[in-house]
Design a protein around this motif. Structure first.
Motif, short mmCIF file in Angstrom:
data_model
loop_
_atom_site.label_atom_id
_atom_site.label_comp_id
_atom_site.label_asym_id
_atom_site.label_seq_id
_atom_site.Cartn_x
_atom_site.Cartn_y
_atom_site.Cartn_z
N UNK A 141 0.72 -1.31 0.11
CA UNK A 141 0.02 -0.01 0.00
C UNK A 141 0.95 1.19 -0.23
N UNK A 142 0.84 2.07 -1.10
CA UNK A 142 1.71 3.23 -1.09
C UNK A 142 0.74 4.34 -1.21
N UNK A 143 0.88 5.55 -0.29
CA UNK A 143 0.19 6.75 -0.32
C UNK A 143 1.18 7.82 -0.72
N UNK A 144 0.46 8.46 -1.72
CA UNK A 144 1.35 9.60 -2.21
C UNK A 144 0.42 10.52 -2.50
N UNK A 145 0.41 11.87 -1.69
CA UNK A 145 -0.66 12.88 -1.92
C UNK A 145 -1.99 12.60 -1.76
N UNK A 146 -2.13 11.70 -0.60
CA UNK A 146 -3.50 11.21 -0.27
C UNK A 146 -3.99 10.35 -1.30
N UNK A 147 -3.23 9.88 -2.16
CA UNK A 147 -3.95 8.89 -3.24
C UNK A 147 -3.36 7.47 -2.73
N UNK A 148 -4.17 6.47 -2.51
CA UNK A 148 -3.35 5.11 -1.98
C UNK A 148 -3.40 4.13 -3.27
N UNK A 149 -2.23 3.67 -3.53
CA UNK A 149 -2.17 2.51 -4.67
C UNK A 149 -2.07 1.09 -3.98
N UNK A 150 -2.83 0.23 -4.39
CA UNK A 150 -2.80 -1.10 -3.71
C UNK A 150 -2.09 -2.17 -4.80
N UNK A 151 -0.98 -2.65 -4.68
CA UNK A 151 -0.44 -3.53 -5.72
C UNK A 151 0.22 -4.77 -5.21
N UNK A 152 0.32 -5.84 -6.21
CA UNK A 152 1.04 -7.02 -5.75
C UNK A 152 2.19 -7.12 -7.05
N UNK A 153 3.33 -7.51 -6.28
CA UNK A 153 4.67 -7.63 -6.95
C UNK A 153 4.75 -8.82 -7.51
N UNK A 154 4.84 -8.96 -8.75
CA UNK A 154 4.99 -10.16 -9.34
C UNK A 154 6.31 -10.52 -9.64
#
Length: 374
Positions: A141-154
């Motif tokens: 979970x990465x939050x940059x300038x209040x925008x959260x991005x949820x990712x799976x590392x392949x």
């Protein structure tokens, strides 16, 4: 299944990674340290196997604004985790927050984990904790300038870990950074290539991989090989196609030199591990004694930066020697990486162009001297 995908890379290399992806047939969108593209399971395998300058390939599960923990929890829970994570999935959650209201990263991680557990427990009709005894799905979970991005590392271990470097020197370049240095030059496989301060041989090895069109991820494993939602046949298909695309018989004129014989032996060992010892000549020779005879070629050097106490004078002496030798090679293009902003004064000539790059966390400049035509 189509995926929103994201390649990550060191700052300053975005354009190179985007160009690689476009060459592979993908449309791209670039942000700082990220290049977005779309594709299916084959795209995931292709990007991991072929990209030379990227660090990781991630699946973007979702993005949304979150300024409170309630917004974060509900936003995470609303994402389709059951399409990606089986009941027994182990899913460690890494987290980071930059310039955001939710700045406490441990809390961000914990809330994200709780939201995913709740979602899966509802879908799989479970009470309490999930088993997490199966394969690992690395989440972030990465939050940059209040925008959260949820990712799976392949990817798993970073793409710079090609698998051939079994020995190294004091401050080796990452393999993907070395590949980027080669790709930023005007070198073509029919031209001579020289690294006069080759250390453990990473730059010449990456040049040989490029010259022979060998995919850098051909010999390694990836995290997605254990993912239940990915067709496990695609990786072997992509690797088979990569083997067919390689030009193993092409003759290359690539030389790696170093004043230290021990480093030459290390470089040979790494080149042998990569299966490229036949394509690279390694020699113990000092910069001041290394005078190529071909009328044209490309030099890429990562000499000592002189960052440690008492080493700057020695580094600048080496830069002066480079300037004296390379001034006699007008047809050769020279690309020299250093963190010493006084390099041009020591070298004796102003660079045609300078490019800022980050070697790890260290800001460096690639000083470029383009060879004369004809």
């Amino acid at each position: 299944m189509q995926h929103q995908l994201m390649a990550t890379m060191a700052a300053g290399l975005e354009a190179l990674t985007a160009r690689e992806l476009q060459h592979l047939g993908f449309d791209t969108t670039t942000e700082n340290g990220k290049v977005y593209f779309q594709g299916d399971d084959t795209a995931i395998a292709t990007a991991n196997v072929w990209l030379r300058t990227a660090d990781r390939i991630k699946i973007v599960i979702g993005q949304f604004k979150a300024t409170t923990f309630d917004e974060l929890f509900e936003g995470v829970k609303a994402l389709p985790w059951d399409q990606y994570l089986p009941l027994d999935a182990a899913f460690p959650v890494a987290g980071r927050s930059v310039r955001s209201t939710l700045h406490a990263e441990p809390d961000v991680q914990a809330i994200t984990k709780k939201a995913i557990v709740n979602k899966l427990a509802e879908v799989y009709h479970r009470r309490g904790r999930l088993p997490e005894t199966g394969h690992t799905y690395p989440l972030e979970v990465s939050i940059l300038k209040d925008v959260a991005t949820l990712t799976i590392d392949t990817t798993g271990p970073s793409l710079f870990k090609r698998g051939y470097r079994i020995a190294k020197g004091e401050a080796p370049l990452k393999e993907n950074f070395a590949a980027a240095l080669v790709m930023l030059t005007n070198w073509r496989p029919e031209l001579p290539f020289l690294d006069p301060t080759c250390g453990s041989g990473t730059i010449p090895i990456e040049a040989a991989l490029i010259g022979l069109n060998i995919a850098p991820g051909l010999q390694r494993h990836f995290a997605f090989e254990d993912f239940a939602f990915i067709d496990q046949a695609v990786l072997q298909q992509v690797k088979d196609a990569a083997m067919d695309a390689a030009d193993f018989d092409r003759e290359l004129d690539i030389t790696g030199c170093d004043i230290n014989q021990e480093m030459i032996e290390v470089a040979r060992l790494n080149a042998k591990q990569a299966g490229l010892l036949h394509s690279i000549t390694f020699k113990q020779v000092a910069v001041k004694d290394n005078r190529p005879t071909a009328p044209r070629g490309v030099i890429v050097a990562n000499p000592p930066y002189g960052k440690r106490m008492g080493e700057l004078d020695a580094a600048r002496k080496l830069y002066r020697e480079m300037g004296q030798v390379y001034s006699q090679l007008p047809g050769w293009s020279k690309y020299i990486l250093t963190a010493d902003l006084g390099f041009e004064k020591s070298y004796g000539t102003k660079a045609t162009k300078r490019r800022k790059l980050y070697n790890g966390n260290l800001q460096t400049d690639l000083f470029q001297y383009w060879g004369k035509r004809g």
